[in-house]
Design a protein around this motif. Sequence first.
Motif, PDB file in Angstrom:
ATOM      1  N   PRO A   1       0.994  -0.995  -0.368  1.00 46.97           N
ATOM      2  CA  PRO A   1      -0.025  -0.144   0.431  1.00 46.97           C
ATOM      3  C   PRO A   1       1.222   1.416   0.261  1.00 46.97           C
ATOM      4  N   ALA A   2       0.042   2.354  -0.837  1.00 44.65           N
ATOM      5  CA  ALA A   2       0.594   3.657  -0.214  1.00 44.65           C
ATOM      6  C   ALA A   2       1.439   4.602   0.633  1.00 44.65           C
ATOM      7  N   GLN A   3       1.914   4.826   1.279  1.00 44.86           N
ATOM      8  CA  GLN A   3       2.104   5.508   2.484  1.00 44.86           C
ATOM      9  C   GLN A   3       1.129   6.030   2.908  1.00 44.86           C
ATOM     10  N   ILE A   4       0.603   5.920   3.607  1.00 45.94           N
ATOM     11  CA  ILE A   4      -0.497   7.009   4.169  1.00 45.94           C
ATOM     12  C   ILE A   4       0.272   7.946   5.374  1.00 45.94           C
ATOM     13  N   LYS A   5      -1.106   9.044   5.857  1.00 47.48           N
ATOM     14  CA  LYS A   5      -0.228  10.210   6.935  1.00 47.48           C
ATOM     15  C   LYS A   5       0.119   9.187   7.803  1.00 47.48           C
ATOM     16  N   GLY A   6       1.398   9.975   8.390  1.00 44.99           N
ATOM     17  CA  GLY A   6       1.931   9.068   9.536  1.00 44.99           C
ATOM     18  C   GLY A   6       3.031   8.262   9.302  1.00 44.99           C
ATOM     19  N   VAL A   7       3.857   7.497   7.629  1.00 45.97           N
ATOM     20  CA  VAL A   7       4.486   6.739   7.355  1.00 45.97           C
ATOM     21  C   VAL A   7       5.593   7.729   7.056  1.00 45.97           C
ATOM     22  N   LEU A   8       7.108   8.026   7.900  1.00 46.49           N
ATOM     23  CA  LEU A   8       7.823   8.094   7.577  1.00 46.49           C
ATOM     24  C   LEU A   8       9.004   7.881   6.839  1.00 46.49           C
ATOM     25  N   PRO A   9       9.326   6.737   6.730  1.00 52.30           N
ATOM     26  CA  PRO A   9      10.417   6.792   5.840  1.00 52.30           C
ATOM     27  C   PRO A   9      10.120   6.572   4.488  1.00 52.30           C
ATOM     28  N   LEU A  10      11.578   7.185   3.720  1.00 45.13           N
ATOM     29  CA  LEU A  10      11.162   7.042   1.988  1.00 45.13           C
ATOM     30  C   LEU A  10      12.853   6.947   1.849  1.00 45.13           C
ATOM     31  N   PRO A  11      12.926   5.709   1.595  1.00 43.56           N
ATOM     32  CA  PRO A  11      13.880   4.674   0.902  1.00 43.56           C
ATOM     33  C   PRO A  11      13.969   5.758  -0.738  1.00 43.56           C
ATOM     34  N   LEU A  12      15.396   5.492  -1.185  1.00 42.18           N
ATOM     35  CA  LEU A  12      15.670   6.174  -2.358  1.00 42.18           C
ATOM     36  C   LEU A  12      15.410   5.176  -3.609  1.00 42.18           C
ATOM     37  N   ALA A  13      15.273   4.244  -3.764  1.00 36.59           N
ATOM     38  CA  ALA A  13      14.178   3.818  -4.533  1.00 36.59           C
ATOM     39  C   ALA A  13      13.228   3.899  -4.239  1.00 36.59           C
TER      40      ALA A  13
ATOM     41  N   ARG B   1     -13.748  -1.950  14.329  1.00 36.44           N
ATOM     42  CA  ARG B   1     -13.974  -2.420  11.909  1.00 36.44           C
ATOM     43  C   ARG B   1     -12.831  -3.550  12.518  1.00 36.44           C
ATOM     44  N   GLY B   2     -13.132  -3.605  11.121  1.00 35.08           N
ATOM     45  CA  GLY B   2     -13.208  -5.028  10.557  1.00 35.08           C
ATOM     46  C   GLY B   2     -11.473  -5.151  10.192  1.00 35.08           C
ATOM     47  N   PRO B   3     -11.043  -6.690  10.070  1.00 38.05           N
ATOM     48  CA  PRO B   3     -10.115  -7.344  10.082  1.00 38.05           C
ATOM     49  C   PRO B   3      -8.422  -6.859   9.280  1.00 38.05           C
ATOM     50  N   LEU B   4      -7.131  -5.796   8.786  1.00 33.46           N
ATOM     51  CA  LEU B   4      -7.081  -5.244   7.991  1.00 33.46           C
ATOM     52  C   LEU B   4      -5.614  -6.284   7.854  1.00 33.46           C
ATOM     53  N   LEU B   5      -5.309  -6.952   6.861  1.00 36.00           N
ATOM     54  CA  LEU B   5      -3.812  -7.590   6.629  1.00 36.00           C
ATOM     55  C   LEU B   5      -3.198  -6.593   5.497  1.00 36.00           C
ATOM     56  N   LEU B   6      -1.875  -6.357   5.986  1.00 35.07           N
ATOM     57  CA  LEU B   6      -1.176  -5.638   5.055  1.00 35.07           C
ATOM     58  C   LEU B   6       0.160  -6.650   4.159  1.00 35.07           C
ATOM     59  N   ILE B   7       0.408  -6.265   3.794  1.00 36.45           N
ATOM     60  CA  ILE B   7       1.268  -7.032   2.380  1.00 36.45           C
ATOM     61  C   ILE B   7       2.426  -6.679   1.767  1.00 36.45           C
ATOM     62  N   SER B   8       3.800  -6.676   1.418  1.00 37.37           N
ATOM     63  CA  SER B   8       5.047  -6.493   1.162  1.00 37.37           C
ATOM     64  C   SER B   8       5.513  -7.739   0.532  1.00 37.37           C
ATOM     65  N   GLY B   9       6.031  -7.308  -0.454  1.00 40.66           N
ATOM     66  CA  GLY B   9       7.080  -7.597  -1.376  1.00 40.66           C
ATOM     67  C   GLY B   9       8.534  -7.220  -0.500  1.00 40.66           C
ATOM     68  N   THR B  10       9.502  -7.978  -0.475  1.00 43.06           N
ATOM     69  CA  THR B  10      10.300  -7.651   0.202  1.00 43.06           C
ATOM     70  C   THR B  10      11.302  -6.776  -1.089  1.00 43.06           C
ATOM     71  N   ALA B  11      11.172  -7.304  -1.991  1.00 46.37           N
ATOM     72  CA  ALA B  11      12.225  -6.325  -3.244  1.00 46.37           C
ATOM     73  C   ALA B  11      11.060  -5.846  -3.886  1.00 46.37           C
ATOM     74  N   ASP B  12      10.509  -4.878  -3.762  1.00 45.78           N
ATOM     75  CA  ASP B  12       9.913  -3.765  -3.793  1.00 45.78           C
ATOM     76  C   ASP B  12      10.501  -2.343  -3.616  1.00 45.78           C
ATOM     77  N   HIS B  13      10.193  -1.887  -5.035  1.00 40.45           N
ATOM     78  CA  HIS B  13      11.136  -0.587  -5.264  1.00 40.45           C
ATOM     79  C   HIS B  13       9.787   0.288  -5.048  1.00 40.45           C
ATOM     80  N   THR B  14       8.910   0.411  -5.625  1.00 36.86           N
ATOM     81  CA  THR B  14       7.500   2.037  -5.471  1.00 36.86           C
ATOM     82  C   THR B  14       7.522   1.918  -4.020  1.00 36.86           C
ATOM     83  N   VAL B  15       6.970   0.940  -3.286  1.00 39.13           N
ATOM     84  CA  VAL B  15       6.487   0.891  -1.903  1.00 39.13           C
ATOM     85  C   VAL B  15       7.510  -0.514  -1.282  1.00 39.13           C
TER      86      VAL B  15
END
Length: 266
Positions: A109-121, A199-213
Motif C-alpha cells: 500500500p502507498a504510504q498513509i499520513k504518519g509513515v516517515l521512511p522514504l527510501p531512495l528506491a 472495525r473489521g480486520p486488516l492485512l498488510l502485504i509487502s514484497g521485500t524487493a519492492d521499489h515503489t513501496v
Amino acid sequence: MAESPRPVVFIHGLWLHATSWGPWIEKFRAAGYEPVAPGWPNEADTVAAARENPDAVADIGIDEAADHFAEVANGLGDDTILIGHSFGGLLAEKLLGEGVGAGAVAIDPAQIKGVLPLPLAQLRSGFPVLGNPANRHKAISLTKEQFRYGFGNALDQEESDALYERWTIPSPGRPLFQAAGANFSMHSPAAVDTKREPRGPLLLISGTADHTVPDVVTRSTLKQYRDAMTVNELQQFEGRGHSLTIDHGWADVADAVLEWLTVQGL
C-alpha cells in the motif's frame, strides 16, 4: 436458504488497469466470493481506450477515488471485503477506517499520513511524476524502463516488458503529490483513521524487493495501527516486487489472502 456470496471489491493502483485483477476475480469466484474490479473514476473499460484518452483521469485525487469506491462497496453491502494494491491499498485502508467494508487487504500500500521512511528506491520510482510539479494536474504514463524499475525489478526483462504492454495505462499524478506531502498537511487526503473501533480486520502485504513501496514503508504503516484494538497483521513475500499481483507468482499472494480471510471468518 443458502447464504449469499460475500462481495469483494478489488481496487487497483496507479499505472495498472482494472482488468489486471482478472485472474484474481476468477480465483475468488471459484472460492465462493462475488468479486468486482471497478476502475478509478473516468477510467475507460479497456487498456487500449485508457491509453487513447489519458486526460479523462487527469487531476483525480485520493478523495475522489475514495468516494467512488465507497459508493461501489456500500452498494454491495456491509459485508463487502476490500482488497487493494499500491494506491488501491491506501484506499482500502482509508475506507475501512471510515467504516466501509467488513475487512480489508492492502497489498504494497502507498504510504498513509504518519509513515516517515522514504527510501531512495521509492524516491526514484516516484520521480517520473514528482520530478515535475506540473504533473500534479496531469495523467502520466510510465516508460518501459520506468515500469521495469518500479514494478518489474524482481522479474526478468521479458516478463516485465510483457506485463507493461498488457496492463499499463496513464494515471493521475495528483495522488502521488498528495501522499508525498501528507505529513506536511493538516487535512491530508492520505490520512487514515487507524484507531477506529469497532472495525473489521486488516492485512498488510509487502514484497521485500519492492521499489515503489519498499518493505520498510509497509512495516512502518503497520506501526500506525499499534494502538488499535483491532486485528492488524503483516505478511511479507520474500524477493517479490511491486508486480506481485500480476506477475507469474500472483496466485501465491491470492492464496495467502484467501487463507487469511478464512481465518478471520470472512
